[in-house]
Design a protein around this motif. Structure first.
Motif, PDB file in Angstrom:
ATOM      1  N   VAL A  54       0.378  -1.458  -0.094  1.00 24.73           N
ATOM      2  CA  VAL A  54       0.335  -0.092  -0.281  1.00 24.73           C
ATOM      3  C   VAL A  54       0.505   1.587  -0.294  1.00 24.73           C
ATOM      4  CG1 VAL A  54      -1.411   1.556   1.689  1.00 24.73           C
ATOM      5  CG2 VAL A  54      -1.934  -1.678   1.071  1.00 24.73           C
ATOM      6  N   THR A  55       1.953   1.311   1.283  1.00 24.79           N
ATOM      7  CA  THR A  55       3.034   2.822   1.075  1.00 24.79           C
ATOM      8  C   THR A  55       3.846   2.205   0.272  1.00 24.79           C
ATOM      9  OG1 THR A  55       3.952   1.645   2.329  1.00 24.79           O
ATOM     10  CG2 THR A  55       2.138   2.797   3.205  1.00 24.79           C
ATOM     11  N   LYS A  56       4.186   1.538  -1.229  1.00 18.79           N
ATOM     12  CA  LYS A  56       4.775   1.008  -1.931  1.00 18.79           C
ATOM     13  C   LYS A  56       6.288   1.066  -1.240  1.00 18.79           C
ATOM     14  CE  LYS A  56       1.418   3.171  -6.201  1.00 18.79           C
ATOM     15  NZ  LYS A  56       2.194   3.426  -6.609  1.00 18.79           N
ATOM     16  N   VAL A  57       6.562   0.693  -0.011  1.00 21.46           N
ATOM     17  CA  VAL A  57       7.946   1.021  -0.067  1.00 21.46           C
ATOM     18  C   VAL A  57       8.570   2.388   0.630  1.00 21.46           C
ATOM     19  CG1 VAL A  57       9.814  -0.222   0.536  1.00 21.46           C
ATOM     20  CG2 VAL A  57       8.440  -1.065  -0.928  1.00 21.46           C
ATOM     21  N   ASN A  58       7.940   3.492   0.906  1.00 21.67           N
ATOM     22  CA  ASN A  58       8.139   5.166   1.457  1.00 21.67           C
ATOM     23  C   ASN A  58       8.562   4.954   3.092  1.00 21.67           C
ATOM     24  OD1 ASN A  58       5.903   4.773   2.776  1.00 21.67           O
ATOM     25  ND2 ASN A  58       4.111   6.178   1.061  1.00 21.67           N
ATOM     26  N   ARG A  59       8.704   6.311   3.127  1.00 29.66           N
ATOM     27  CA  ARG A  59       8.855   5.985   4.638  1.00 29.66           C
ATOM     28  C   ARG A  59       8.045   6.051   5.271  1.00 29.66           C
ATOM     29  NH1 ARG A  59      12.423  12.384   4.795  1.00 29.66           N
ATOM     30  NH2 ARG A  59      14.267  11.394   4.017  1.00 29.66           N
ATOM     31  N   LYS A  60       6.896   6.210   5.428  1.00 26.92           N
ATOM     32  CA  LYS A  60       5.742   6.365   6.285  1.00 26.92           C
ATOM     33  C   LYS A  60       5.405   4.181   6.555  1.00 26.92           C
ATOM     34  CE  LYS A  60       0.618   6.004   7.471  1.00 26.92           C
ATOM     35  NZ  LYS A  60      -0.485   6.740   6.252  1.00 26.92           N
ATOM     36  N   GLY A  61       5.885   3.551   4.532  1.00 26.87           N
ATOM     37  CA  GLY A  61       6.240   2.017   4.783  1.00 26.87           C
ATOM     38  C   GLY A  61       7.027   0.956   6.188  1.00 26.87           C
ATOM     39  N   LEU A  62       7.897   1.967   6.206  1.00 18.55           N
ATOM     40  CA  LEU A  62       9.736   1.330   6.440  1.00 18.55           C
ATOM     41  C   LEU A  62       8.812   1.750   8.194  1.00 18.55           C
ATOM     42  CD1 LEU A  62      12.146   2.608   4.102  1.00 18.55           C
ATOM     43  CD2 LEU A  62      10.652   0.837   4.688  1.00 18.55           C
ATOM     44  N   PHE A  63       8.694   2.699   8.393  1.00 20.52           N
ATOM     45  CA  PHE A  63       8.363   3.330   9.386  1.00 20.52           C
ATOM     46  C   PHE A  63       7.871   2.290  10.741  1.00 20.52           C
ATOM     47  CE2 PHE A  63       5.803   5.056  13.249  1.00 20.52           C
ATOM     48  CZ  PHE A  63       6.603   5.765  13.892  1.00 20.52           C
ATOM     49  N   ILE A  64       5.720   1.663   9.689  1.00 19.54           N
ATOM     50  CA  ILE A  64       5.550   1.190   9.708  1.00 19.54           C
ATOM     51  C   ILE A  64       5.670  -0.580  10.252  1.00 19.54           C
ATOM     52  CG2 ILE A  64       3.137   0.158   9.691  1.00 19.54           C
ATOM     53  CD1 ILE A  64       2.065   2.340   8.174  1.00 19.54           C
ATOM     54  N   TRP A  65       6.592  -1.350   8.996  1.00 21.79           N
ATOM     55  CA  TRP A  65       7.992  -2.406   9.316  1.00 21.79           C
ATOM     56  C   TRP A  65       8.378  -2.511  10.323  1.00 21.79           C
ATOM     57  CZ3 TRP A  65      11.194  -3.696   4.706  1.00 21.79           C
ATOM     58  CH2 TRP A  65      12.075  -4.774   5.116  1.00 21.79           C
ATOM     59  N   ILE A  66       9.280  -1.663  10.684  1.00 25.24           N
ATOM     60  CA  ILE A  66      10.225  -1.137  11.738  1.00 25.24           C
ATOM     61  C   ILE A  66       9.402  -1.586  12.832  1.00 25.24           C
ATOM     62  CG2 ILE A  66      11.816  -0.070  12.854  1.00 25.24           C
ATOM     63  CD1 ILE A  66      13.036   0.443  10.023  1.00 25.24           C
ATOM     64  N   ALA A  67       8.458  -0.794  12.708  1.00 28.84           N
ATOM     65  CA  ALA A  67       7.673  -0.344  14.319  1.00 28.84           C
ATOM     66  C   ALA A  67       6.651  -1.937  14.280  1.00 28.84           C
ATOM     67  CB  ALA A  67       6.583   0.765  14.155  1.00 28.84           C
ATOM     68  N   SER A  68       6.173  -2.793  14.242  1.00 29.16           N
ATOM     69  CA  SER A  68       6.284  -4.056  13.519  1.00 29.16           C
ATOM     70  C   SER A  68       6.559  -5.173  14.454  1.00 29.16           C
ATOM     71  CB  SER A  68       5.259  -4.544  12.476  1.00 29.16           C
ATOM     72  OG  SER A  68       4.113  -3.710  11.825  1.00 29.16           O
ATOM     73  N   LEU A  69       8.439  -5.081  14.117  1.00 25.70           N
ATOM     74  CA  LEU A  69       9.116  -5.411  14.245  1.00 25.70           C
ATOM     75  C   LEU A  69       9.722  -4.983  15.799  1.00 25.70           C
ATOM     76  CD1 LEU A  69      11.615  -5.696  11.206  1.00 25.70           C
ATOM     77  CD2 LEU A  69       9.969  -7.053  11.276  1.00 25.70           C
ATOM     78  N   LEU A  70       9.765  -3.769  16.261  1.00 29.92           N
ATOM     79  CA  LEU A  70      10.059  -3.446  17.323  1.00 29.92           C
ATOM     80  C   LEU A  70       8.268  -4.001  18.209  1.00 29.92           C
ATOM     81  CD1 LEU A  70      10.876   0.082  16.932  1.00 29.92           C
ATOM     82  CD2 LEU A  70      12.089  -2.069  17.688  1.00 29.92           C
TER      83      LEU A  70
END
Length: 329
Positions: A54-70
């Motif tokens: 959905v985010t096309k791996v933009n900054r917001k997408g990376l932030f959500i990805w990293i937050a999910s891992l954390l």
């Protein structure tokens, strides 16, 4: 030229970052699998994939990805070991030690009688020892599969001809089987087993079908006594504060290696690769001059295999029988 180099460096950094996040995602999925189910893994990976799509791996997408891992990491690191579990019979009790000068009294020393690996007669004993009468250390190295991975049992020899074995193991609850992969994911707790050789060695040679080798080390009495006191400290620490077992950082050899390296015993180094892939650990000790016998290593190892002697030995004569005509003894 500078712009081109900078572009390449940024591209390389991006690739490495994505690779690192991918590995952490794989770890998080495995952690969820071992503690929950396949469904939790599917849901987690579907969430990550949906966010990136959905985010096309933009900054917001990376932030959500990293937050999910954390979030998964915070959950995983919050898991606490507990002594209140339905433990398998051979690890049902933790040893404890009372020390008064050179005298030590160990409770819950294991001395089981086995009819098979699963059919056994539990026998927990109390044993009083004189630490100053420890004269040396013998080492059992047990292989159950790969020659690159082994289990080490340290046996302390006393001047009266008796032995007391110490084994650092994964404490399994009812229904659990040992898995090296699971050993990375807080599936087991660590246990320091104090036992008679007729129990902890014999069950491996006679019933589990493991290949067990016995070496006499050249450890001095002073170093052997110091290591024994360290084992007693580990035993009491684990009793007071349950600990997770880890197949890499907290296993049957990691703490011993750290202790030997820290105290400069036997020339052992924490940086030798054989302290991690510990199957060739006996060769490492041989190369350091820590094993008795005076033979080329291939011959020493061949003659150190005790399985046949162990199967023929009676339980009452077990320790003497497995050492008879063995190099270095």
């Amino acid at each position: 030229m500078v712009v081109r180099v900078r572009t390449r460096l940024l591209k390389a950094a991006r690739i490495l970052s994505f690779a690192a996040l991918g590995l952490v995602t794989l770890w998080a999925a495995s952690a969820l699998f071992f503690d929950f189910s396949v469904v939790s893994v599917v849901l987690f990976l579907a969430w990550v994939l949906a966010v990136l799509t959905v985010t096309k791996v933009n900054r917001k997408g990376l932030f959500i990805w990293i937050a999910s891992l954390l979030a998964v990491m915070l959950w995983w690191f919050s898991l606490k070991p507990s002594a209140a579990r339905p433990w398998q019979p051979d690890v049902a009790r933790l040893a404890s030690a009372e020390i008064h000068g050179s005298r030590a009294t160990l409770a819950n020393v294991r001395n089981f009688d086995y009819q098979s690996e699963s059919s056994l007669t539990p026998r927990w004993e109390t044993r009083a020892v004189d630490i100053d009468s420890i004269r040396g250390i013998d080492l059992f190295v047990s292989y159950w599969g790969s020659p690159w991975i082994a289990h080490a049992i340290v046996s302390f020899a006393f001047t009266d001809g008796t032995y007391l074995a110490m084994s650092i193991e994964a404490r399994k609850s009812v229904g659990q089987e040992y898995s090296a992969i699971r050993g990375f994911y807080r599936q087991y707790q660590i246990i320091y087993v104090a036992a008679e050789e007729r129990d902890i060695v014999r069950v491996r040679t006679n019933f589990r079908g493991e290949d067990v080798y016995l070496y006499h080390t050249l450890t001095t009495p002073a170093d052997a006594q110091a290591l024994f006191r360290q084992y007693l400290a580990w035993i009491n620490e684990a009793l007071a504060h349950p600990q997770w077992y880890n197949a890499l950082t907290n296993n049957c050899v990691s703490q011993i290696i750290a202790y030997l390296a820290r105290n400069k015993v036997g020339g052992v180094s924490r940086w030798d690769w054989r302290t991690v892939l510990n199957g060739p650990g006996d060769r490492m000790l041989y190369d350091l001059g820590d094993l008795a016998g005076g033979l080329p290593f291939p011959e020493l190892k061949q003659r150190a295999l005790i399985n046949e002697a162990a199967k023929q030995a009676s339980p009452d004569d077990f320790s003497a029988a497995i050492r008879r005509n063995r190099p270095g003894f």
